[in-house]
Design an enzyme around this catalytic site. Structure first.
Site, mmCIF file in Angstrom:
data_model
loop_
_atom_site.group_PDB
_atom_site.id
_atom_site.type_symbol
_atom_site.label_atom_id
_atom_site.label_comp_id
_atom_site.label_asym_id
_atom_site.label_seq_id
_atom_site.Cartn_x
_atom_site.Cartn_y
_atom_site.Cartn_z
ATOM 1 C CB SER A 46 -0.874 0.020 1.253
ATOM 2 O OG SER A 46 -1.577 1.243 1.350
ATOM 3 C CG ASP A 96 -9.789 -3.624 -0.477
ATOM 4 O OD1 ASP A 96 -9.066 -2.836 -1.094
ATOM 5 O OD2 ASP A 96 -11.021 -3.698 -0.679
ATOM 6 C CB SER A 97 -10.070 -0.904 4.896
ATOM 7 O OG SER A 97 -9.021 -0.083 4.433
ATOM 8 C CG ASP A 126 -10.014 7.989 10.720
ATOM 9 O OD1 ASP A 126 -10.765 6.996 10.669
ATOM 10 O OD2 ASP A 126 -8.774 7.891 10.807
ATOM 11 C CG HIS A 145 -11.792 -0.527 10.163
ATOM 12 N ND1 HIS A 145 -11.439 0.566 10.928
ATOM 13 C CD2 HIS A 145 -11.393 -0.217 8.898
ATOM 14 C CE1 HIS A 145 -10.894 1.487 10.161
ATOM 15 N NE2 HIS A 145 -10.853 1.043 8.923
ATOM 16 N NE ARG A 146 -6.021 -0.239 8.297
ATOM 17 C CZ ARG A 146 -6.850 0.794 8.091
ATOM 18 N NH1 ARG A 146 -7.003 1.733 9.011
ATOM 19 N NH2 ARG A 146 -7.547 0.898 6.973
#
Ligand code: IMP
Length: 202
Positions: free
Chosen positions: A13, A78-79, A162, A187-188
């Site tokens: 990334s 992937d988010s 955010d 989530h991460r």
């Protein structure tokens, strides 16, 4: 699974926000950033999981041929933000939402303007991680955090969406909350807990 210690992993990334968060969430791992001269990694799947695997395995194939140093494997994330009032969008297309707008402040305002007055403001961040060891089979791990949309861009912490996301149980956005708080529930962070277990790092 046998891993080297300390683990050295390429992060597939160029997102500086993701790199910073992984460095904080997995301090026992040495992360190698995706090189500036390496190709863009396509993400053409319909699901977070497809894209995470596509990026991790694409990056691993490139690294095997061109990598500048030995590593244990490649990690891809992937988010995205899934908004109920937008039928789950921008979701898997979060990185490609409003490409005509240069800043997330502008993208966030556009996204908020798309939500009709009085609509349900529920939303969630989703993260799927794919780890591709240099030799061996890929694995995935995922996490999500429930919350709701703020009415305006609030706070300059974090990255991306955010400043418009208020996690359940809080009255501040991820842009206003300190990173340590985001790292307890994001989530991460949750995907990293699952990944840790799958890699036997605990
Ligand atoms: P991708 O995983 O490369 O497709 O990009 C994911 C996109 O989702 C990012 O560029 C951000 O716009 C958004 N995103 C993912 N995780 C976060 C987060 O933790 N905070 C804010 N935005 C995020």
């Amino acid at each position: 699974m046998i891993v080297h210690s300390p683990l050295k992993i390429v992060l597939a990334s160029r997102n500086a926000g993701k790199l910073r968060e992984f460095t904080e969430l997995l301090p026992e791992v040495t992360f190698v950033p995706w090189p500036a001269d390496a190709p863009e990694l396509p993400e053409t799947g319909a699901f977070f999981q497809d894209n995470a695997l596509q990026k991790a395995e694409g990056a691993r194939a490139w690294w095997r041929e061109h990598g500048a140093e030995p590593v244990d494997g490649v990690l891809a994330d992937d988010s995205g933000l899934c908004v109920d009032a937008l039928w789950g969008g921008p979701g898997v297309l979060s990185a490609r939402f409003a490409p005509d707008l240069p800043t997330y402040r502008d993208k966030n305002r556009r996204l908020l303007a798309m939500v009709p007055d009085g609509a349900d403001r529920s939303a969630r961040f989703v993260c799927v991680l794919a780890y591709a060891p240099l030799r061996g089979e890929s694995l995935t791990a995922s996490g999500a955090v429930e919350g709701s949309l703020a009415f305006d861009h609030r706070g300059d912490g974090g990255f991306g969406y955010d400043p418009i996301f208020i996690p359940d149980g809080f009255d501040r956005t991820f842009g206003e909350l300190p990173p340590e708080t985001k790292h307890t529930l994001s989530h991460r962070a949750r995907a990293c807990v699952a990944l840790r277990a799958r890699l036997g790092l605990d």
